[in-house]
Design an enzyme around this catalytic site. Structure first.
Site, mmCIF file in Angstrom:
data_model
loop_
_atom_site.group_PDB
_atom_site.id
_atom_site.type_symbol
_atom_site.label_atom_id
_atom_site.label_comp_id
_atom_site.label_asym_id
_atom_site.label_seq_id
_atom_site.Cartn_x
_atom_site.Cartn_y
_atom_site.Cartn_z
ATOM 1 C CD GLU A 1 73.513 60.504 -37.832
ATOM 2 O OE1 GLU A 1 72.765 60.366 -36.830
ATOM 3 O OE2 GLU A 1 73.097 60.743 -38.984
ATOM 4 C CG HIS B 1 67.183 65.819 -38.908
ATOM 5 N ND1 HIS B 1 68.061 64.824 -39.275
ATOM 6 C CD2 HIS B 1 66.986 65.663 -37.577
ATOM 7 C CE1 HIS B 1 68.405 64.100 -38.221
ATOM 8 N NE2 HIS B 1 67.763 64.598 -37.173
ATOM 9 C CG ASP C 1 70.686 63.346 -35.709
ATOM 10 O OD1 ASP C 1 71.273 64.034 -36.565
ATOM 11 O OD2 ASP C 1 69.998 62.349 -36.009
ATOM 12 C CD GLU D 1 67.032 66.261 -33.888
ATOM 13 O OE1 GLU D 1 66.366 65.215 -34.049
ATOM 14 O OE2 GLU D 1 68.252 66.327 -34.138
#
Length: 268
Positions: free
Chosen positions: A123, A144, A153, A243
């Site tokens: 990202e 993840h 995130d 998360e």
């Protein structure tokens, strides 16, 4: 030719910051000069680093890249400590939000030059205006869903913004290396270049962008990033909370699985 570098350039162990006389700042992720493995200390450092980069008006263009022919290759999970501890996750949560907000707040054009593996925190690259990827580059989400935690995130926010929600969901639910050419077809990557050429092509684009007046460059970045910035503000704090809950549950499950083995060893 390089100008004198400000003090903050040398304050972060995993960022090599260099700026030329035209104000093109290259931000290179590295671990001891080689391919970068992400740690908890980096998570903390990057909050301040990207804040400083965004505030420094001497930076006219920012290029994000990685060392050793890679972008970000892995993550040292153990460095984060007990993520089931609310105090530990509170820090992870806050820093995770702040890093993305601070990258999004860079108010000059941002280019990502991706070689090799962008397998952790891709990202960061997707917050650039333009990604130049080498033909051998791959994008992945190692930490993840495959590891048992929610991709909360900002990786879903950025991939869904750049490539579409359906593609992002399928990619993150069944994470596999995504080629530079496929990422280009999806619209996430702007250009695919021969291996070893991503940074040099990014520099060429920077030179092109510098021909525009400074206020035009700055305001164009502000305009282009605004819709994604709004999504980051709305979504990432919430995603990191989800998360965190999944990380705590994963730790609980791992402890439950290890207890029978510990009991067997005691009784043996």
């Amino acid at each position: 030719m390089q100008t004198k570098q400000p003090a903050y350039f040398s304050q972060y162990r995993s960022l090599k910051l260099t700026r030329d006389a035209q104000g093109v700042l290259v931000v290179e992720f590295h671990s001891n000069g080689g391919p970068f493995t992400f740690t908890a200390q980096d998570h903390t450092d990057f909050v301040d680093a990207f804040y400083r980069i965004a505030q420094d008006r001497t930076n006219k263009i920012v290029i994000l890249t990685g060392a050793g022919g890679e972008f970000i290759t892995g993550v040292d999970f153990s460095s984060f400590g007990n993520v089931a501890d609310p105090g530990v996750w509170s820090q992870v949560h806050d820093e995770g939000v702040q890093i993305l907000e601070n990258i999004a707040n860079i108010r000059v054009p941002v280019i990502a030059a991706v070689e090799g593996r962008a397998h952790v925190h891709s990202e960061y690259a997707l917050l650039a205006n333009v990604i130049v990827a080498a033909e051998g580059a791959t994008f992945h989400d190692v930490p993840h869903f495959a590891g048992g935690i929610v991709p909360g995130d900002g990786i879903f926010t950025t991939w869904s913004y750049r490539a579409g929600a359906g593609r992002a969901e399928a990619f993150l639910l069944n994470p596999q290396p995504l080629s530079a050419h496929t990422a280009h077809e999806w619209g996430a990557v702007a250009e695919v270049v021969p291996n070893g050429r991503a940074l040099s092509r990014a520099r060429e684009l920077a030179e092109l962008y510098l021909k525009a007046p400074e206020v035009t460059r700055r305001n164009t970045r502000v305009h282009f990033i605004q819709p994604l910035k709004e999504r980051i503000v709305r979504e990432v704090g919430y995603g990191l909370s989800l998360e965190g809950a999944s990380a705590a549950d994963l730790v609980k499950s791992m402890r439950a699985q290890s207890e029978p083995f510990a009991e067997k060893r005691k009784s043996a």
